[in-house]
Motif scaffolding. Structure first.
Motif, mmCIF file in Angstrom:
data_model
loop_
_atom_site.group_PDB
_atom_site.id
_atom_site.type_symbol
_atom_site.label_atom_id
_atom_site.label_comp_id
_atom_site.label_asym_id
_atom_site.label_seq_id
_atom_site.Cartn_x
_atom_site.Cartn_y
_atom_site.Cartn_z
ATOM 1 N N PRO A 215 0.827 -1.226 0.000
ATOM 2 C CA PRO A 215 0.000 0.000 0.000
ATOM 3 C C PRO A 215 0.854 1.266 0.000
ATOM 4 O O PRO A 215 1.939 1.301 0.608
ATOM 5 C CB PRO A 215 -0.810 -0.126 1.290
ATOM 6 C CG PRO A 215 -0.877 -1.594 1.541
ATOM 7 C CD PRO A 215 0.416 -2.162 1.037
ATOM 8 N N ALA A 216 0.334 2.288 -0.684
ATOM 9 C CA ALA A 216 1.097 3.526 -0.877
ATOM 10 C C ALA A 216 1.525 4.150 0.458
ATOM 11 O O ALA A 216 2.660 4.640 0.586
ATOM 12 C CB ALA A 216 0.261 4.514 -1.671
ATOM 13 N N LEU A 217 0.622 4.128 1.435
ATOM 14 C CA LEU A 217 0.939 4.764 2.714
ATOM 15 C C LEU A 217 2.111 4.060 3.405
ATOM 16 O O LEU A 217 3.009 4.703 3.958
ATOM 17 C CB LEU A 217 -0.307 4.739 3.617
ATOM 18 C CG LEU A 217 -0.266 5.656 4.831
ATOM 19 C CD1 LEU A 217 -0.084 7.112 4.419
ATOM 20 C CD2 LEU A 217 -1.528 5.504 5.669
ATOM 21 N N VAL B 215 3.526 11.448 1.034
ATOM 22 C CA VAL B 215 2.310 10.619 0.916
ATOM 23 C C VAL B 215 1.644 10.884 -0.431
ATOM 24 O O VAL B 215 1.239 9.954 -1.144
ATOM 25 C CB VAL B 215 1.332 10.919 2.088
ATOM 26 C CG1 VAL B 215 0.005 10.202 1.885
ATOM 27 C CG2 VAL B 215 1.958 10.503 3.418
ATOM 28 N N ALA B 216 1.555 12.172 -0.799
ATOM 29 C CA ALA B 216 0.936 12.527 -2.081
ATOM 30 C C ALA B 216 1.703 11.917 -3.251
ATOM 31 O O ALA B 216 1.105 11.437 -4.224
ATOM 32 C CB ALA B 216 0.893 14.046 -2.225
ATOM 33 N N GLN C 265 0.878 8.257 -3.631
ATOM 34 C CA GLN C 265 -0.497 8.061 -4.091
ATOM 35 C C GLN C 265 -0.635 8.426 -5.570
ATOM 36 O O GLN C 265 -1.161 7.657 -6.361
ATOM 37 C CB GLN C 265 -1.457 8.932 -3.262
ATOM 38 C CG GLN C 265 -1.620 8.472 -1.830
ATOM 39 C CD GLN C 265 -2.448 7.193 -1.701
ATOM 40 O OE1 GLN C 265 -2.999 6.687 -2.671
ATOM 41 N NE2 GLN C 265 -2.530 6.655 -0.498
ATOM 42 N N ARG D 210 -5.483 6.640 -9.002
ATOM 43 C CA ARG D 210 -5.621 7.501 -7.819
ATOM 44 C C ARG D 210 -5.963 8.926 -8.281
ATOM 45 O O ARG D 210 -5.512 9.364 -9.336
ATOM 46 C CB ARG D 210 -4.342 7.520 -6.982
ATOM 47 C CG ARG D 210 -3.875 6.148 -6.542
ATOM 48 C CD ARG D 210 -4.877 5.466 -5.633
ATOM 49 N NE ARG D 210 -4.607 4.034 -5.555
ATOM 50 C CZ ARG D 210 -3.907 3.464 -4.590
ATOM 51 N NH1 ARG D 210 -3.396 4.195 -3.631
ATOM 52 N NH2 ARG D 210 -3.725 2.155 -4.589
ATOM 53 N N TRP E 221 -4.843 14.295 -4.758
ATOM 54 C CA TRP E 221 -3.764 14.033 -3.806
ATOM 55 C C TRP E 221 -2.690 15.118 -3.894
ATOM 56 O O TRP E 221 -1.950 15.349 -2.942
ATOM 57 C CB TRP E 221 -3.129 12.671 -4.077
ATOM 58 C CG TRP E 221 -3.918 11.532 -3.516
ATOM 59 C CD1 TRP E 221 -4.696 10.654 -4.221
ATOM 60 C CD2 TRP E 221 -4.034 11.137 -2.142
ATOM 61 N NE1 TRP E 221 -5.280 9.752 -3.363
ATOM 62 C CE2 TRP E 221 -4.889 10.020 -2.078
ATOM 63 C CE3 TRP E 221 -3.492 11.627 -0.953
ATOM 64 C CZ2 TRP E 221 -5.206 9.386 -0.892
ATOM 65 C CZ3 TRP E 221 -3.815 10.995 0.236
ATOM 66 C CH2 TRP E 221 -4.669 9.885 0.264
ATOM 67 N N THR F 257 4.009 13.507 -10.342
ATOM 68 C CA THR F 257 4.752 12.758 -9.318
ATOM 69 C C THR F 257 6.058 13.473 -8.980
ATOM 70 O O THR F 257 6.423 13.599 -7.800
ATOM 71 C CB THR F 257 5.058 11.332 -9.819
ATOM 72 O OG1 THR F 257 3.834 10.718 -10.201
ATOM 73 C CG2 THR F 257 5.722 10.494 -8.750
ATOM 74 N N ARG G 279 -8.863 -2.750 -5.155
ATOM 75 C CA ARG G 279 -9.368 -1.501 -5.742
ATOM 76 C C ARG G 279 -10.023 -1.748 -7.101
ATOM 77 O O ARG G 279 -9.728 -2.748 -7.745
ATOM 78 C CB ARG G 279 -8.213 -0.509 -5.919
ATOM 79 C CG ARG G 279 -7.758 0.050 -4.603
ATOM 80 C CD ARG G 279 -6.642 1.034 -4.783
ATOM 81 N NE ARG G 279 -6.401 1.749 -3.551
ATOM 82 C CZ ARG G 279 -6.983 2.900 -3.221
ATOM 83 N NH1 ARG G 279 -7.814 3.480 -4.049
ATOM 84 N NH2 ARG G 279 -6.722 3.476 -2.077
#
Lengths: 219, 206
Positions: A23-25, A77-78, A81, A87, A91, A160, B83
């Motif tokens: 997961p991204a987080l 975090v952004a 994501q 996504r 973000w 990004t 997802r």
């Protein structure tokens, strides 16, 4: 030369198992931990500035530093994501609270300096060492981030790189504040802010080439 | 409209198609070739419709669909099975299609610049002796290209046939610029050997 159906057959015939990304987080936390270790190493190698406790006792200074850290954390975090397909682009707005706190505290710092020192608070001299320190600290953080979001070249390279550049530059600036003294808040605003803007613009400007050079991670 | 749309309409929730494709991708991530083939086959008409909307009908439409499929293949590990699948796919597709549009506008600009340079440049193209000199056995070239390993074939197609820049080709294929250079070099060496009757066929290295 080759039909789409033939390509599908080839891709299906040669597909191998891949490990889905975490997961991204979680990955953002991993990068932040690595970055904290790198920045801490750099700070310790220079030695913490002697007036650090006194500076942090001033709410404006503490808010300024927290703003830089918060900007770095939220931008990281952004980055993780927004680098993923599917996504939301919203973000990209995540670092705004940190950025507002950082710039707001710097502006308040300028006013506070003016009340304390009068016109001397507006004196601006060169501080290329700030720019150099932020650029050199940004480099290892940026390389680590680039490797971790290398797939973004096929998704949103510019966006990004934009928030990624902000993350590395903000954390570098926060680290610099721990070992380097600058006379006035205006100097910090100009030299730290200028260096951060430089890193962000450079990252955005070369994003496509950078991601094309490294290529997406392959299974 | 598309092959993807009926899948989505098969059940009332809009995410039904997503769920089916998401499950197929999850199986593909585990190495299930059949699921992957089914997913790409079902998604291709959806991608074609998307490409048609962005690009209009044109000679590069199918190339664009193939570029999207290659990108999907290169970063299939970024799909998170919990997802929805379609937004994941649509993000990759729209990025590729915008690249194609940018490439098109660049080609048009080059053509305008060339035509502004004067008619001399195009004069040779009409000379029968020049045309005759350029005649090659297209069938054997196609066979030789088809015999190349997948990555080498991609490198030749993107860099030499579509004349993309190294960066564009890297983005389209999901390979690094270094890997593309090596693949293209090996491909051209193999092609030279195959077309001139030299020893050996395609380099075994991919």
């Amino acid at each position: 030369m080759r039909t789409t159906e033939q390509l599908i057959d080839q891709l299906a015939a040669t597909v191998v198992p891949v490990v889905p990304l975490k997961p991204a987080l979680l990955r953002a936390v991993g990068w932040l931990a690595l970055s904290a270790a790198i920045v801490a190493g750099i700070v310790l190698s220079h030695g913490v500035r002697p007036d650090l406790a006194a500076q942090f006792a001033r709410p404006v200074m503490a808010a300024e530093w927290l703003g830089a850290v918060l900007t770095g954390v939220l931008a990281a975090v952004a980055t993780f994501q927004v680098s993923l397909p599917g996504r939301s682009r919203r973000w990209l707005l995540l670092p705004l609270p940190g950025l507002t706190l950082w710039l707001g505290a710097l502006c308040l710092g300028c006013l506070a300096d003016w009340f304390r020192h009068g016109p001397a608070a507006w004196a601006v001299g060169p501080s290329w060492s700030c720019v150099q320190a932020i650029l050199t600290t940004s480099l290892p953080l940026g390389i680590a981030l680039l490797v971790m979001v290398r797939h973004a070249g096929l998704v949103r390279p510019g966006a990004t790189a934009l928030v990624g550049g902000l993350a590395v530059a903000a954390l570098s600036a926060a680290g610099l504040s721990l070992y380097h003294h600058v006379d006035t808040a205006l100097m910090v605003l100009i030299w730290h802010g200028g260096a951060v803007a430089l890193v962000v613009c450079a990252a955005w400007g070369v994003s496509e080439r950078l991601f094309a050079w490294i290529g997406p991670a392959r299974a | 409209m598309t092959a993807g749309a009926p899948v989505a309409r098969a059940a009332s929730p809009a995410s039904a198609g997503d769920d089916a494709w998401g499950l197929l991708m999850a199986r593909a991530q585990a190495g299930d070739r059949q699921a992957y083939g089914q997913l790409l086959s079902e998604a291709a008409p959806y991608l074609r419709a998307l490409a048609l909307r962005y690009l209009g009908s044109g000679p590069d439409l199918e190339d664009a669909v193939q570029e999207i499929l290659l990108s999907v293949h290169a970063i299939r590990h970024t799909y998170e099975p919990s997802r929805p699948f379609r937004p994941w796919l649509a993000t990759i597709a729209s990025r590729r299609l915008i690249d194609v549009l940018r490439r098109r506008s660049r080609h048009v600009r080059h053509e305008v610049e060339e035509s502004a340079a004067g008619p001399e440049a195009a004069g040779d193209e009409l000379d029968p002796s020049v045309i005759a000199g350029r005649v090659v056995d297209i069938r054997s070239v196609r066979q030789a290209v088809a015999a190349l390993p997948v990555r080498q074939r991609e490198a030749v197609r993107l860099l030499r046939l579509q004349e993309l820049s190294l960066e564009e080709a890297a983005t389209a294929s999901g390979q690094s610029t270094g890997a593309l250079k090596v693949a293209c070099h090996r491909a051209l060496k193999s092609l030279r050997e195959m077309l001139t009757g030299g020893k050996g066929g395609a380099s075994a290295h991919d």
